[in-house]
Enzyme design. Structure first.
Site, short mmCIF file in Angstrom:
data_model
loop_
_atom_site.label_atom_id
_atom_site.label_comp_id
_atom_site.label_asym_id
_atom_site.label_seq_id
_atom_site.Cartn_x
_atom_site.Cartn_y
_atom_site.Cartn_z
CE LYS A 168 61.07 12.06 5.70
NZ LYS A 168 60.38 12.14 7.06
CD GLU A 169 54.69 11.08 0.94
OE1 GLU A 169 54.31 9.96 1.40
OE2 GLU A 169 54.01 11.81 0.32
CG ASP A 227 44.30 5.30 9.70
OD1 ASP A 227 44.31 5.80 10.71
OD2 ASP A 227 45.09 4.60 9.05
CG ASP A 280 49.71 18.50 3.52
OD1 ASP A 280 48.89 19.56 3.17
OD2 ASP A 280 49.19 17.48 4.50
CG ASP A 287 48.17 6.41 2.32
OD1 ASP A 287 47.35 7.44 2.57
OD2 ASP A 287 48.65 5.63 3.13
CE LYS A 309 45.90 10.03 4.23
NZ LYS A 309 45.83 8.38 4.64
#
Ligand SMILES: O=c1ccn([C@@H]2O[C@H](COP(=O)(O)OP(=O)(O)O[C@H]3O[C@H](CO)[C@@H](O)[C@H](O)[C@H]3O)[C@@H](O)[C@H]2O)c(=O)[nH]1
Ligand SMILES: [Mn+2]
Length: 745
Positions: free
Chosen positions: A126-127, A459, A156, A317, A293
């Site tokens: 996905k990233e 956050d 992760d 990020d 996260k």
């Protein structure tokens, strides 16, 4: 625009008392007085509306009219809450300017504090690792003493593919960093640089060849799904990949910490030192919670603590590429100022995105959340933490400014001095120990130390709790965006992201640290209310859903529930609507927005209101009651060619079935039918006066729903509404209509 011109000049010394050139200035925004006057008028109108509802409620003769009025009273009370809390941002918005060029006059470069950068990634599919690599390269190349920078990558996803990408990146970096510095390049992410610079020098051409060959290698490995022997070039690399034994899965594996670049040894091709680059995949086990996260960041906080322990930390990020190499100097204007420093937890840069389409159909820009409101916060005790693009003082993770919360081992104390090389046996041993999944059990991590647990919006939660402890923060919004991130390009991704946020925020709103109670007590009424607005964000669903269905169903049943155009109360409604929309429009345009994007902004607010927020609230309460659980669903940053083309053209992407599309489509159908029914009434010469408000609301919804009608009725591409969704939505609309017939009988 307006805001930008009021920055003030460097001669007005503020914080340094006139002895030195100024590092920063702060000015109130010009529209504050107007905001306050308008707030007074608007507040009275809200009170009048509530009085009107109370009166109608009191005199209602039937159960139906009583219930309908009650529904509007509740909806309007929620709207009133949001209006009141929005005023906190309008009372004292400020605009700041920094003068990083003056920093050099005050400090030697050698006195700049060390900087640890944390980059989080969670899923190579996905990233894409090559984008994460670009983010890392862009900060490694900062205009800042290189040997003082350490970049920690948290994976992760526990993926050898990501580690492979970073091994390649560490080699490429030895070419890239000197190239950037020598040519004084602004875009220090190679992808952005090569995209913008078409006329190339021979040096640039040769760098581009090295970059492309790295990219191809990384992408090929990703396609294969594993790192083949032919890609491994040294014994050291092989040893690292050997950790991916057969029992290694992303949810269950030992800690992997790999030093890829060591500032004390590694040099670039010009002979200058490189920054530290460290790959970290914390230990995972299905038996212990990993807190998404926030857990990853806490692991990095500890690992970096025993390896470099820089006093300043930048969190990013995986998609937040640096867009300006001067950024750390800007942050340092505040972090090195002896007047602001003692109370200052963090300096937040805005989240700004690349690749948003012209009208920003999914409201990815979030002007209000990421810019307008933050300026308002900034005039009070400082902005909330936005999750990325934020420079922290390490000390702020360890208790309030006045009392230090001591960690379990001395190596993790914020003032610990690392006196051993990062690759020494003892340092690596402690680093592995603090990256283990049992390290945190029965400790203060996540409650009093580090990033806070218990919310999917870690956050927001972390920044809020720091401010409750007495820390301040600062919003730094330079003309050239400091970081650029990716946006979701399908409606499903955008709505799921919003659903996750709304759940995470409710988790804080209904915790013992709720901003409405604990917050108001700790940081005062204005800050507490400002934070409460976000915490209860999902409550927008109440008025939005009510106004999307109730007036329309009533109209279909020929029940007219609003004041007639000739009644004075009608003007109250008109004023409240136009006033709220008008002021929102003004805020948006003054913050540099376009009319088109403002239209999308209000439309997407309605869309979220009947989808993400409804489903987010339901999921939250199911979890609250212990019926189900939820996780952090990472937003995809992968670009599908066709989808991205449609996105570029401003076409909504449905394509897959989702319960969230069902409610949206049902609302679009009901509004269309009720508006048509209203038109029929008007042509028959019936009662336009009594119909008007309901006609207006459904007409407004119809205009907003246009992309949905297109997607149901005449689109042929893959992004159209799936038949299944349209059928279920039609059934839902039919059921609602039938039910309403019984109610309004
Ligand atoms: O278990 C996890 C889940 C996510 N991430 C990382 O968290 C970041 C944000 O995830 P993303 O899916 O991009 O979420 P967004 O909604 O786009 O992010 C916003 O909202 C998040 C909270 O929901 C904040 O953490 C982010 O900083 C903020 O930009 C990414 O770098 C992920 O790799 C992890 O490291 N571990
Ligand atoms: Mn993101």
């Amino acid at each position: 625009m307006g805001a930008r011109q009021q920055g003030g000049s460097a001669i007005q010394a503020t914080s340094t008392g006139g002895r030195h050139p100024s590092l920063h200035t702060v000015k109130p925004l010009g529209r504050t007085l107007f905001n306050r006057v308008f707030a007074t008028i608007y507040a009275h109108s809200i009170l009048a509306l509530l009085f009107y509802h109370a009166k109608t409620l009191f005199y209602s003769t039937t159960l139906v009219s009583f219930s309908v009025t009650l529904a509007f009273l509740i909806s309007d009370l929620v709207l009133a809450f949001f209006w009141v809390s929005t005023q906190t941002f309008r009372m004292f918005p400020v605009y700041r300017k920094q003068f990083p060029e003056n920093l050099k006059k005050i400090m030697e470069r050698s006195d700049f504090p060390a900087l640890d950068v944390f980059i989080c990634t969670a899923d190579p599919y996905k990233e894409p690792p090559i984008s994460v690599v670009n983010t890392a390269l862009s900060v490694m190349a900062y205009d800042y003493p290189t040997e003082k920078i350490s970049v920690y990558v948290s994976d992760d996803g526990g993926s050898a593919l990501t580690l492979f990408a970073f091994m390649e990146a560490s080699k490429f970096a030895t070419h890239w960093l000197p190239f950037c510095k020598k040519n004084n390049i602004l875009e220090r992410s190679p992808e952005a640089y090569f995209e913008l610079n078409h006329t190339c020098t021979s040096e640039a051409v040769s760098i581009k060849i090295i970059y492309e060959s790295m990219k191809v290698k990384v992408e090929r490995v990703l396609e294969r799904g594993k790192v083949d022997d032919e890609n491994i070039t040294s014994g050291q690399e092989r040893e690292a990949f050997n950790k991916w034994a057969d029992s290694f899965t992303r949810q269950d594996h030992p800690a992997v910490i790999q030093v890829l670049l060591d500032a004390s040894k590694d040099k670039d091709i010009a002979g200058y030192s490189m920054p530290n680059l460290i790959y970290v995949s914390r230990e995972k086990s299905k038996a212990s919670p990993h807190h998404f996260k926030a857990g990853a960041l806490n692991a990095l906080l500890r690992v970096s603590g025993c390896m470099t322990n820089a006093p300043i930390i930048l969190t990013l990020d995986c998609d937040s590429c640096s867009n300006d190499p001067e950024t750390p100097l800007r942050a340092m204007c505040y972090l090195s100022d002896p007047e602001t420093r003692p109370q200052l937890a963090y300096v937040q840069f805005p989240q700004i995105f690349r690749g948003i389409n012209k009208s920003d159909i999914y409201n990815a820009e979030f002007k209000r959340l990421y810019q307008i409101n933050v300026m308002g916060f900034d005039g009070l005790s400082g902005p909330n933490y936005l999750g990325t693009g934020c420079f922290f003082q390490r000390r702020a993770f360890y208790g309030s400014p006045s009392s230090l919360a001591s960690p379990e081992i001395p190596e993790l104390a914020p003032d610990y001095i690392v006196d051993k090389p990062i690759q020494s046996q003892s340092v690596l041993a402690i680093a592995h120990q603090v990256a283990s999944c049992n390290y945190e059990s029965r400790s203060n991590w996540g409650s009093k130390i580090g990033f806070r647990y218990g919310s999917l919006s870690e956050d927001y939660h972390t920044g809020f709790r720091m401010q409750c402890e007495g820390w301040k923060s600062i919003f730094c919004d330079p003309d050239r965006p400091a970081f650029l991130g990716d946006v979701p390009i399908t409606l499903n991704d955008a709505l799921n992201q919003q659903k996750r946020w709304s759940i995470g925020l409710l988790e804080v709103g209904f915790s013992k640290y709720s901003p409405a109670t604990f917050g108001v007590k700790s940081i005062g009424l204005l800050m507490g209310l400002a934070y409460a607005q976000s915490a209860f964000w999902a409550m927008w669903s109440i008025p939005i859903t009510t106004y999307a269905f109730l007036p329309q169903l009533a109209l279909l049943n020929k029940v007219y529930i609003f004041p007639k155009v000739s009644e004075p109360w009608f003007f109250l409604y008109a004023f409240l609507f136009l006033g709220a929309y008008g002021q929102d429009f003004l805020d948006f345009i003054l913050a540099g927005g376009s009319i088109q994007r403002w239209w999308s902004d209000q439309r997407f607010w309605i869309i979220r209101g009947i989808s993400s927020y409804v489903f987010g609230s339901v999921e939250f309460f199911l979890k609250f009651l212990g019926i189900s659980a939820f996780g952090f669903n990472v937003t995809s940053k992968v670009v599908d060619h066709e989808q991205s083309k449609r996105y570029g053209q401003g076409i909504f992407e449905f394509g897959v079935h989702s319960p969230m599309f069902v409610t949206l489509t049902a609302a679009a159908i009901i509004n269309l039918i009720s508006f048509s029914q209203g038109l029929v009434e008007v042509f028959r010469g019936n009662n336009l006066e009594g119909l008007f408000v309901q006609m207006f609301i459904s007409g407004f919804a119809v205009v907003n729903s246009w992309p949905i009608y297109e997607a149901i009725a005449w689109r042929k591409d893959k992004g159209k509404m799936p038949i299944k969704t349209s059928i279920i939505a039609t059934l839902l609309a039919g059921t609602l209509y039938t039910a309403s017939c019984f109610v309004f009988l």
